[in-house]
Write a protein that holds these residues in place. Structure first.
Motif, PDB file in Angstrom:
ATOM      1  N   THR A 289     -10.980  61.062  94.325  1.00 55.68           N
ATOM      2  CA  THR A 289      -9.526  61.020  94.308  1.00 55.68           C
ATOM      3  C   THR A 289      -9.048  60.692  95.714  1.00 55.68           C
ATOM      4  N   THR A 290      -8.159  59.729  95.832  1.00 55.13           N
ATOM      5  CA  THR A 290      -7.617  59.327  97.121  1.00 55.13           C
ATOM      6  C   THR A 290      -6.199  59.862  97.240  1.00 55.13           C
ATOM      7  N   TYR A 291      -5.930  60.508  98.367  1.00 57.37           N
ATOM      8  CA  TYR A 291      -4.619  61.099  98.594  1.00 57.37           C
ATOM      9  C   TYR A 291      -3.835  60.287  99.612  1.00 57.37           C
ATOM     10  N   PRO A 292      -2.525  60.180  99.433  1.00 57.59           N
ATOM     11  CA  PRO A 292      -1.711  59.432 100.401  1.00 57.59           C
ATOM     12  C   PRO A 292      -1.527  60.231 101.691  1.00 57.59           C
ATOM     13  N   VAL A 293      -1.283  59.531 102.773  1.00 53.57           N
ATOM     14  CA  VAL A 293      -0.897  60.177 104.017  1.00 53.57           C
ATOM     15  C   VAL A 293       0.580  60.531 103.887  1.00 53.57           C
ATOM     16  N   ILE A 294       0.916  61.757 104.189  1.00 53.03           N
ATOM     17  CA  ILE A 294       2.301  62.209 104.047  1.00 53.03           C
ATOM     18  C   ILE A 294       2.903  62.354 105.444  1.00 53.03           C
ATOM     19  N   ALA A 295       3.565  61.297 105.865  1.00 54.53           N
ATOM     20  CA  ALA A 295       4.171  61.271 107.201  1.00 54.53           C
ATOM     21  C   ALA A 295       5.415  62.153 107.234  1.00 54.53           C
ATOM     22  N   PRO A 296       5.672  62.781 108.363  1.00 52.16           N
ATOM     23  CA  PRO A 296       6.896  63.597 108.488  1.00 52.16           C
ATOM     24  C   PRO A 296       8.153  62.744 108.292  1.00 52.16           C
ATOM     25  N   GLN A 297       9.140  63.338 107.655  1.00 52.32           N
ATOM     26  CA  GLN A 297      10.441  62.700 107.425  1.00 52.32           C
ATOM     27  C   GLN A 297      11.528  63.633 107.950  1.00 52.32           C
ATOM     28  N   ASP A 298      12.644  63.063 108.353  1.00 53.90           N
ATOM     29  CA  ASP A 298      13.769  63.886 108.814  1.00 53.90           C
ATOM     30  C   ASP A 298      14.286  64.809 107.718  1.00 53.90           C
ATOM     31  N   SER A 299      14.071  64.445 106.464  1.00 53.50           N
ATOM     32  CA  SER A 299      14.581  65.233 105.341  1.00 53.50           C
ATOM     33  C   SER A 299      13.661  66.387 104.946  1.00 53.50           C
ATOM     34  N   ASP A 300      12.482  66.482 105.548  1.00 56.17           N
ATOM     35  CA  ASP A 300      11.551  67.560 105.209  1.00 56.17           C
ATOM     36  C   ASP A 300      12.175  68.923 105.496  1.00 56.17           C
ATOM     37  N   VAL A 301      11.808  69.891 104.677  1.00 54.70           N
ATOM     38  CA  VAL A 301      12.258  71.267 104.873  1.00 54.70           C
ATOM     39  C   VAL A 301      11.202  71.972 105.721  1.00 54.70           C
ATOM     40  N   ILE A 302      11.633  72.686 106.739  1.00 53.22           N
ATOM     41  CA  ILE A 302      10.732  73.424 107.615  1.00 53.22           C
ATOM     42  C   ILE A 302      10.983  74.915 107.395  1.00 53.22           C
ATOM     43  N   ILE A 303       9.911  75.673 107.136  1.00 54.67           N
ATOM     44  CA  ILE A 303      10.048  77.111 106.926  1.00 54.67           C
ATOM     45  C   ILE A 303       9.010  77.851 107.776  1.00 54.67           C
ATOM     46  N   ILE A 304       9.274  79.112 108.028  1.00 55.65           N
ATOM     47  CA  ILE A 304       8.313  80.012 108.659  1.00 55.65           C
ATOM     48  C   ILE A 304       7.790  80.912 107.539  1.00 55.65           C
ATOM     49  N   THR A 305       6.485  80.969 107.394  1.00 57.15           N
ATOM     50  CA  THR A 305       5.899  81.678 106.264  1.00 57.15           C
ATOM     51  C   THR A 305       5.909  83.191 106.451  1.00 57.15           C
ATOM     52  N   ASP A 306       5.917  83.878 105.311  1.00 59.12           N
ATOM     53  CA  ASP A 306       5.752  85.335 105.322  1.00 59.12           C
ATOM     54  C   ASP A 306       4.642  85.691 104.333  1.00 59.12           C
ATOM     55  N   GLU A 307       4.357  86.975 104.223  1.00 57.21           N
ATOM     56  CA  GLU A 307       3.202  87.418 103.425  1.00 57.21           C
ATOM     57  C   GLU A 307       3.356  87.185 101.926  1.00 57.21           C
ATOM     58  N   THR A 308       4.536  86.861 101.456  1.00 58.67           N
ATOM     59  CA  THR A 308       4.738  86.647 100.023  1.00 58.67           C
ATOM     60  C   THR A 308       4.538  85.198  99.598  1.00 58.67           C
ATOM     61  N   MET A 309       4.316  84.310 100.537  1.00 59.61           N
ATOM     62  CA  MET A 309       4.286  82.878 100.218  1.00 59.61           C
ATOM     63  C   MET A 309       2.907  82.380  99.839  1.00 59.61           C
ATOM     64  N   HIS A 310       2.889  81.559  98.793  1.00 59.70           N
ATOM     65  CA  HIS A 310       1.685  80.884  98.322  1.00 59.70           C
ATOM     66  C   HIS A 310       2.049  79.430  98.045  1.00 59.70           C
ATOM     67  N   LEU A 311       1.082  78.547  98.166  1.00 59.87           N
ATOM     68  CA  LEU A 311       1.351  77.124  97.972  1.00 59.87           C
ATOM     69  C   LEU A 311       1.917  76.821  96.594  1.00 59.87           C
ATOM     70  N   ASP A 312       1.377  77.456  95.557  1.00 60.33           N
ATOM     71  CA  ASP A 312       1.860  77.171  94.208  1.00 60.33           C
ATOM     72  C   ASP A 312       3.295  77.660  93.985  1.00 60.33           C
ATOM     73  N   SER A 313       3.638  78.822  94.541  1.00 62.90           N
ATOM     74  CA  SER A 313       5.009  79.312  94.363  1.00 62.90           C
ATOM     75  C   SER A 313       6.001  78.479  95.184  1.00 62.90           C
ATOM     76  N   LEU A 314       5.575  77.999  96.339  1.00 63.19           N
ATOM     77  CA  LEU A 314       6.437  77.103  97.120  1.00 63.19           C
ATOM     78  C   LEU A 314       6.643  75.779  96.392  1.00 63.19           C
ATOM     79  N   ALA A 315       5.588  75.260  95.778  1.00 65.51           N
ATOM     80  CA  ALA A 315       5.712  74.019  95.000  1.00 65.51           C
ATOM     81  C   ALA A 315       6.683  74.214  93.845  1.00 65.51           C
TER      82      ALA A 315
END
Length: 99
Positions: free
Chosen positions: A22-48
């Motif tokens: 499986t080939t994955y695309p390069v995901i370049a940073p965009q000005d529209s990206d959301v930036i967060i600081i993680t805490d102990e409740t965060m998981h990749l699937d719940s963020l998705a």
């Protein structure tokens, strides 16, 4: 979306059927990206689910933040995490790379 849904199969020299890489695309940073600081409740699937409405798209957040998602969906506490917002473009690139 299942990230393996576009993965195709091929036959090896011995006749066994195997998945192609499986080939994955390069995901370049965009000005529209959301930036967060993680805490102990965060998981990749719940963020998705929160940002894309689909838990199976966790791998996009992992790809955008190299080093995440290798063996577990939890994220380290207190790191800066980038959530790409151009999800349709990323998914289209993913499909094109895996035709």
């Amino acid at each position: 979306m299942n990230r393996y849904s576009t993965t195709t199969t091929t036959k090896r020299w011995d006749g066994r059927q195997v998945y192609k890489s499986t080939t994955y695309p390069v995901i370049a940073p965009q000005d529209s990206d959301v930036i967060i600081i993680t805490d102990e409740t965060m998981h990749l699937d719940s963020l998705a689910y929160k940002y894309y409405g689909d838990t199976s798209l966790w791998f996009i957040i992992a790809l955008a933040n190299s080093g995440l998602g290798t063996g577990r969906l939890s994220v380290p506490v207190g790191i800066t995490l980038r959530i790409p917002t151009n999800i349709n473009y990323i998914l289209n690139q993913f499909k094109l790379l895996n035709k």
